[in-house]
Design a protein around this motif. Structure first.
Motif, PDB file in Angstrom:
ATOM      1  N   ASP A 280       0.804  -1.214   0.000  1.00 32.55           N
ATOM      2  CA  ASP A 280       0.000   0.000   0.000  1.00 32.55           C
ATOM      3  C   ASP A 280       0.843   1.272   0.000  1.00 32.55           C
ATOM      4  N   ALA A 281       2.170   1.142  -0.169  1.00 33.79           N
ATOM      5  CA  ALA A 281       3.037   2.321  -0.176  1.00 33.79           C
ATOM      6  C   ALA A 281       2.800   3.133  -1.445  1.00 33.79           C
ATOM      7  N   PRO A 282       2.725   4.452  -1.320  1.00 35.18           N
ATOM      8  CA  PRO A 282       2.531   5.286  -2.508  1.00 35.18           C
ATOM      9  C   PRO A 282       3.735   5.197  -3.434  1.00 35.18           C
ATOM     10  N   ALA A 283       3.515   5.532  -4.668  1.00 34.71           N
ATOM     11  CA  ALA A 283       4.598   5.501  -5.644  1.00 34.71           C
ATOM     12  C   ALA A 283       5.621   6.581  -5.321  1.00 34.71           C
ATOM     13  N   ALA A 284       6.874   6.303  -5.623  1.00 32.06           N
ATOM     14  CA  ALA A 284       7.930   7.287  -5.420  1.00 32.06           C
ATOM     15  C   ALA A 284       7.696   8.489  -6.319  1.00 32.06           C
ATOM     16  N   HIS A 285       8.023   9.679  -5.815  1.00 34.49           N
ATOM     17  CA  HIS A 285       7.830  10.887  -6.601  1.00 34.49           C
ATOM     18  C   HIS A 285       8.947  11.879  -6.297  1.00 34.49           C
ATOM     19  N   VAL A 286       9.466  12.514  -7.330  1.00 31.82           N
ATOM     20  CA  VAL A 286      10.554  13.473  -7.208  1.00 31.82           C
ATOM     21  C   VAL A 286       9.960  14.873  -7.098  1.00 31.82           C
ATOM     22  N   GLU A 287      10.458  15.647  -6.136  1.00 29.87           N
ATOM     23  CA  GLU A 287       9.913  16.976  -5.885  1.00 29.87           C
ATOM     24  C   GLU A 287      11.049  17.987  -5.720  1.00 29.87           C
ATOM     25  N   ARG A 305       4.553  19.652   3.041  1.00 28.86           N
ATOM     26  CA  ARG A 305       4.060  19.530   1.668  1.00 28.86           C
ATOM     27  C   ARG A 305       3.673  18.104   1.273  1.00 28.86           C
ATOM     28  N   PHE A 306       4.323  17.099   1.847  1.00 29.51           N
ATOM     29  CA  PHE A 306       4.068  15.715   1.439  1.00 29.51           C
ATOM     30  C   PHE A 306       3.906  14.821   2.665  1.00 29.51           C
ATOM     31  N   PRO A 307       2.898  15.086   3.501  1.00 28.99           N
ATOM     32  CA  PRO A 307       2.753  14.335   4.759  1.00 28.99           C
ATOM     33  C   PRO A 307       2.419  12.862   4.510  1.00 28.99           C
ATOM     34  N   ARG A 308       2.897  12.052   5.435  1.00 31.96           N
ATOM     35  CA  ARG A 308       2.540  10.640   5.424  1.00 31.96           C
ATOM     36  C   ARG A 308       1.150  10.477   6.024  1.00 31.96           C
ATOM     37  N   ALA A 309       0.468   9.411   5.595  1.00 31.02           N
ATOM     38  CA  ALA A 309      -0.871   9.165   6.124  1.00 31.02           C
ATOM     39  C   ALA A 309      -0.817   8.508   7.499  1.00 31.02           C
ATOM     40  N   VAL A 407      12.967   9.334   2.265  1.00 31.95           N
ATOM     41  CA  VAL A 407      13.179  10.583   1.530  1.00 31.95           C
ATOM     42  C   VAL A 407      14.674  10.685   1.301  1.00 31.95           C
ATOM     43  N   THR A 408      15.097  10.852   0.058  1.00 30.06           N
ATOM     44  CA  THR A 408      16.532  10.853  -0.229  1.00 30.06           C
ATOM     45  C   THR A 408      16.807  11.670  -1.481  1.00 30.06           C
ATOM     46  N   GLY A 409      18.079  11.810  -1.806  1.00 30.99           N
ATOM     47  CA  GLY A 409      18.466  12.593  -2.971  1.00 30.99           C
ATOM     48  C   GLY A 409      17.944  12.002  -4.267  1.00 30.99           C
ATOM     49  N   ALA A 410      17.621  12.907  -5.216  1.00 33.96           N
ATOM     50  CA  ALA A 410      17.095  12.479  -6.519  1.00 33.96           C
ATOM     51  C   ALA A 410      18.155  12.567  -7.611  1.00 33.96           C
ATOM     52  N   ASP A 419       8.965   8.778  -0.682  1.00 32.87           N
ATOM     53  CA  ASP A 419       8.325   7.454  -0.707  1.00 32.87           C
ATOM     54  C   ASP A 419       9.109   6.460  -1.555  1.00 32.87           C
ATOM     55  N   LEU A 420      10.439   6.564  -1.488  1.00 31.63           N
ATOM     56  CA  LEU A 420      11.286   5.596  -2.185  1.00 31.63           C
ATOM     57  C   LEU A 420      11.377   4.348  -1.308  1.00 31.63           C
ATOM     58  N   VAL A 421      10.976   3.222  -1.833  1.00 31.24           N
ATOM     59  CA  VAL A 421      10.859   1.994  -1.047  1.00 31.24           C
ATOM     60  C   VAL A 421      11.998   1.038  -1.387  1.00 31.24           C
ATOM     61  N   CYS A 422      12.704   0.632  -0.350  1.00 25.83           N
ATOM     62  CA  CYS A 422      13.773  -0.357  -0.532  1.00 25.83           C
ATOM     63  C   CYS A 422      13.151  -1.693  -0.926  1.00 25.83           C
ATOM     64  N   GLY A 423      13.728  -2.328  -1.932  1.00 28.91           N
ATOM     65  CA  GLY A 423      13.214  -3.596  -2.418  1.00 28.91           C
ATOM     66  C   GLY A 423      12.236  -3.443  -3.552  1.00 28.91           C
ATOM     67  N   ARG A 424      11.624  -2.281  -3.657  1.00 31.22           N
ATOM     68  CA  ARG A 424      10.725  -1.996  -4.777  1.00 31.22           C
ATOM     69  C   ARG A 424      11.374  -1.034  -5.769  1.00 31.22           C
ATOM     70  N   ASP A 425      11.946   0.059  -5.243  1.00 32.89           N
ATOM     71  CA  ASP A 425      12.503   1.099  -6.103  1.00 32.89           C
ATOM     72  C   ASP A 425      14.027   1.046  -6.209  1.00 32.89           C
TER      73      ASP A 425
END
Length: 621
Positions: A280-287, A305-309, A407-410, A419-425
């Motif tokens: 259910d993790a949201p997709a990673a997004h660059v901001e 600006r990008f709060p977690r639920a 949250v990490t460098g883009a 929302d960068l997920v280890c194992g997915r992204d």
């Protein structure tokens, strides 16, 4: 006028009085008792300018050691007496487990160390030299190779084993920044011992015997210590423990839990977190993330600006990617990026222990120019990993596991990915456990929260296994006539460092305060006054104490009482006896240096009282 003679009585077990007298007066004293007026010592009223810790300050000021060069010290008579007492304790306990003493040269040939790879591994840490024939040598930093070759030369059968050998020898290491007096020098005295066994079961028995001997040694030395799990480092091998003297000024940091877990910080193994479901993790997004120069400002922006639920973002949700350059033994260099939670920092000692024998170096501007895919301040996993275009190895903290969101460098200036997920992204190349350990972190064995403390490494024991025996061909015939490789253990104690560690743990604001087993003398006897009767009475008592088995330092100098009292306190003998004004009233003063307890003792009871204080029992006829 006849020479004055003084009598000091002592009761024996039958209750009768025994009386001793000194007919020769002061002439006899010079041949038996150590006089402070003749001792090769000068106390200092000011601290040495390079003294950083109390032990260094007081050992120099009290006239125990003198600096010869950076990290190199001369032992003066008082200090050398303490050093020899430490050596004797070590010898007694090593001999008690059946270890046999040998003595190797300090000047050693290159070839054995080249065979084990340590000629190169030691790098700049050893002193190297050439003889007139251009042959290369080193001043021994440690002697594993020499012990191994000695046993190989003399033994060839399982019947010769088990065997334990030890030496007490001067060692040399080219410390980049020698400091703290005897605690971190370039020349030091060390006991190193080695066990040789036919199999791992035998090694364990030898290891346990040495461990028990070390406990007895450090119990006798008289300072607080703790046994901790440790890294083997350049020594190699498997099981490894350190004996640390607990000291606020210690260079080593260790941790312990309420239930008994203890480890050097380099050896703490952080357990990997359990994987987390991320369906259910949201997709990673660059901001765009302007004006976020720190972790704190980045977290504030994320929550705004990008709060977690599920909960707010925390500093531990940011993935910090630390880039460094690794220099291998052959001089080659390659980049390495370490990913860890943003609320953690890389611990340099833990990093060095994990990379050894390679070394970490800062990643400079020229290195960033050579790797343009690394955007300084905005490095992210997409540009990392051996499978990426950069090919840069990417290792992460054990807390970075599949399902964790970051949250990490883009990899773009002024931008981060959320929302960068280890194992997915992204998938790291492996784990590197180098983040600093903090107060309250859970113990690896589940025994509770960790507490941080400081200590001085006093002993280190290793199960070396077959590293050196393999490299140097140490084999013996087993029961079946088959050649097998001997397994080894290595066990070191810092003998000269122990002098400083004891001083560090027992000194006070006035000076040194030795435990009785290590003190240069049992008693410092002060004659305070210019009256001939006082001087003669002090001399008389000094001789009787010497005959009773009590070592005495007699302060017979023509100095003021204040100077004598100050020197007695700074030198730190356990018992201070004052023969002075009270003599006219038939009493002398006995002081306990460690507790500062003072008692006036009748002259007739003085000998028995002092002997009881030193030996814990009255003197017998």
């Amino acid at each position: 006028m006849s020479e004055p003679v003084f009598w000091f009585a002592n009761s024996d077990d039958g209750g009768s009085q025994r009386v001793r007298r000194v007919r020769e007066g002061l002439d006899k004293v010079s041949g038996v008792i150590t006089r402070l007026s003749e001792l090769f010592v000068r106390t200092l009223r000011e601290d040495p300018v390079d003294a950083e810790v109390p032990s260094h300050r007081w050992l120099v000021r009290a006239g125990y050691i003198r600096r010869a060069a950076p990290g190199i010290y001369t032992w003066l008579p008082l200090g050398y007496r303490v050093l020899r007492k430490v050596e004797e304790i070590v010898r007694q306990e090593m001999d008690a487990i059946g270890a046999q003493e040998v003595h190797f040269p300090a000047l050693l040939p290159k070839e054995p160390y080249e065979a084990t790879g340590r000629w190169t591994e030691y790098g700049d840490g050893v002193f190297r030299l050439r003889d007139r024939k251009d042959a290369e040598y080193l001043l021994g930093p440690t002697h594993e190779e020499m012990f191994t070759l000695l046993v190989k030369d003399l033994y060839s059968s399982y019947k010769d084993l088990p065997l334990s050998l030890y030496q007490i020898q001067t060692k040399y290491r080219d410390e980049a920044r020698p400091r703290a007096g005897l605690l971190r020098g370039r020349e030091f005295v060390m006991k190193d011992s080695y066990s040789f066994d036919i199999d791992d079961e035998g090694l364990q028995k030898s290891y346990d015997a040495h461990r028990d001997a070390y406990i007895r040694i450090f119990d006798r030395l008289g300072f607080e210590y703790v046994i901790v799990h440790a890294m083997s480092g350049a020594m190699g091998g498997s099981a490894s423990e350190e004996f640390l003297a607990v000291a606020e000024n210690g260079e080593d940091t260790f941790v312990r839990s309420p239930a008994g877990y203890a480890a050097n910080v380099e050896a703490v193994k952080v357990a990997s977190s359990a994987p987390i479901a991320y369906d259910d993790a949201p997709a990673a997004h660059v901001e765009d993330t302007p004006d976020t120069p720190t972790i704190e400002t980045l977290v504030a922006l994320a929550n705004g600006r990008f709060p977690r639920a599920d909960r707010p973002w925390h500093a531990g949700d940011t993935l910090k990617n630390v880039v460094l350059m690794v220099r291998e033994l052959d001089g080659s260099r390659h980049p390495l990026v370490v990913g860890l939670p943003g609320d953690r920092e890389v611990d340099p000692k833990r990093l060095a222990a994990q990379l050894e024998p390679a070394e970490a170096e800062p990643f400079g501007d020229a290195d960033f120019a050579a790797y343009p895919q690394l955007v300084k301040g905005y490095i992210g996993p997409a540009a990392l990993g051996e499978e990426s275009a950069s090919g840069i190895r990417y290792l992460v903290d054990p807390r970075v596991v599949p399902g964790t969101r970051w949250v990490t460098g883009a990899n773009e200036s002024g931008r981060h990915v959320f929302d960068l997920v280890c194992g997915r992204d992204f998938t790291p190349d492996g784990v590197l456990d180098v983040a600093g350990i903090r107060e309250g972190d859970p113990a690896p064995d589940g025994s509770g929260p960790l507490r941080l403390a400081r200590g001085i490494e006093m002993g280190h024991i290793f199960q070396l296994g077959r590293k050196y025996a393999d490299a140097l061909g140490l084999q013996v015939l087993d029961q079946n006539g088959k050649l097998v490789t001997v397994t080894m253990g290595s066990y070191g104690i810092g003998v000269s460092r122990a002098v400083a560690a004891v001083a560090e743990g027992t000194c006070d604001a006035k000076g040194l305060s030795w435990p009785r087993e290590l003190a240069p003398f049992d008693v410092q006897l002060l004659a305070t006054g210019r009256d001939e009767t006082v001087t003669a009475a002090a001399a008389d008592l000094a001789v009787q104490l010497d005959e009773a088995g009590v070592s005495v330092l007699l302060d017979d100098r023509k100095a003021s009482p204040g100077v004598k009292f100050a020197d007695a306190e700074i030198m730190g003998m356990p018992t201070i006896v004052v023969v002075g004004r009270g003599l006219a009233d038939g009493v002398i003063e006995v002081r306990d240096r460690r507790t500062d307890e003072r008692r006036e003792v009748p002259v007739a009871d003085a000998l028995g009282e002092i002997v009881a204080a030193v030996h814990g029992r009255p003197i017998l006829d």
